[in-house]
Design a protein around this motif. Structure first.
Motif, PDB file in Angstrom:
ATOM      1  N   LYS A  43      -6.636  -3.246   2.916  1.00 35.51           N
ATOM      2  CA  LYS A  43      -6.448  -1.881   3.419  1.00 35.51           C
ATOM      3  C   LYS A  43      -5.515  -1.826   4.628  1.00 35.51           C
ATOM      4  O   LYS A  43      -5.466  -0.825   5.334  1.00 35.51           O
ATOM      5  N   ILE A  72       0.193   0.632  -1.983  1.00 37.51           N
ATOM      6  CA  ILE A  72      -0.504   1.852  -1.579  1.00 37.51           C
ATOM      7  C   ILE A  72       0.060   3.027  -2.377  1.00 37.51           C
ATOM      8  O   ILE A  72       1.276   3.170  -2.500  1.00 37.51           O
ATOM      9  N   THR A  76      -1.991   8.377  -0.886  1.00 36.38           N
ATOM     10  CA  THR A  76      -2.556   7.760   0.320  1.00 36.38           C
ATOM     11  C   THR A  76      -1.506   7.717   1.425  1.00 36.38           C
ATOM     12  O   THR A  76      -1.807   8.016   2.581  1.00 36.38           O
ATOM     13  N   TYR A  79      -1.158  11.131   2.891  1.00 33.93           N
ATOM     14  CA  TYR A  79      -2.324  11.452   3.709  1.00 33.93           C
ATOM     15  C   TYR A  79      -2.196  10.787   5.079  1.00 33.93           C
ATOM     16  O   TYR A  79      -2.410  11.422   6.111  1.00 33.93           O
ATOM     17  N   MET A 112      -7.521   5.060   5.140  1.00 29.66           N
ATOM     18  CA  MET A 112      -7.437   4.345   3.862  1.00 29.66           C
ATOM     19  C   MET A 112      -8.670   4.572   2.994  1.00 29.66           C
ATOM     20  O   MET A 112      -8.916   3.814   2.060  1.00 29.66           O
ATOM     21  N   ASN A 114      -9.347   6.730   0.693  1.00 34.45           N
ATOM     22  CA  ASN A 114      -9.045   7.020  -0.708  1.00 34.45           C
ATOM     23  C   ASN A 114      -8.163   5.949  -1.339  1.00 34.45           C
ATOM     24  O   ASN A 114      -7.571   6.170  -2.379  1.00 34.45           O
ATOM     25  N   TYR A 115      -8.090   4.807  -0.680  1.00 33.21           N
ATOM     26  CA  TYR A 115      -7.184   3.740  -1.135  1.00 33.21           C
ATOM     27  C   TYR A 115      -7.677   3.103  -2.418  1.00 33.21           C
ATOM     28  O   TYR A 115      -8.818   2.680  -2.529  1.00 33.21           O
TER      29      TYR A 115
END
Length: 176
Positions: A43, A72, A76, A79, A112, A114-115
């Motif tokens: 992450k 990624i 993301t 965001y 992170m 929603n990674y």
């Protein structure tokens, strides 16, 4: 103080704060990379920041386009950039690099959350690459002529074991 003096003071401060820190990298006096998270952390991400001429009155340019971030997803990245831009807005007019980097480190988990790793690597393709690919695709379509079994047998009958025609196959008989 002028914007230039502010930049120089902040640059000196960043150099002294992050001296020996492998997460911080100065690309140029107005461009920096900061890795949020450890190298082996899935992450983690690399934030690139560059200062425009009127920084800190003008917002710095934030980017996640580094190759390190290719796993990624675009959502993301957007965001993260939107949350970072909110921080930039609140700190506009002041030296904000340290604040941004530290805020990103503290909020890495929420940034992170929603990674999901991108399984197929998405790469940016320039228009020249697209043009080169279309011309090479048309070259691949040109296949050599397919021979029938009878044609192959006839060809094999005329050639030796190396696939070469015998010496003198195209000689013309000279008649006296």
């Amino acid at each position: 103080m002028t914007a230039n003096e502010d930049q120089e003071m902040e640059l000196e401060a960043l150099r002294s704060i992050y001296e020996g820190d492998e997460c911080f990298k100065e690309l140029s006096p107005v461009s920096f990379q900061f890795r949020i998270g450890d190298l082996d952390d899935s992450k983690s991400f690399l934030l690139e920041v560059s200062w425009p001429e009127n920084y800190p009155e003008t917002a710095p340019h934030l980017s996640l386009d580094a190759f390190f971030n290719n796993r990624i997803s675009l959502e993301t990245k957007q965001y993260i950039l939107s949350k970072m831009s909110e921080q930039v807005e609140t700190n506009l007019g002041t030296a904000m690099m340290y604040t941004l980097f530290e805020w990103a480190k503290e909020n890495q988990e929420t940034l992170m959350e929603n990674y999901q790793p991108v399984t197929s690597a998405v790469t940016l393709i320039s228009s020249s690459d697209v043009m080169n690919n279309s011309t090479s695709a048309s070259k691949k379509k040109e296949k050599k002529e397919q021979l029938t079994k009878a044609q192959k047998r006839k060809l094999i009958g005329r050639t030796d074991n190396k696939g070469e025609l015998p010496r003198g196959w195209d000689w013309v008989d000279v008649i006296k």
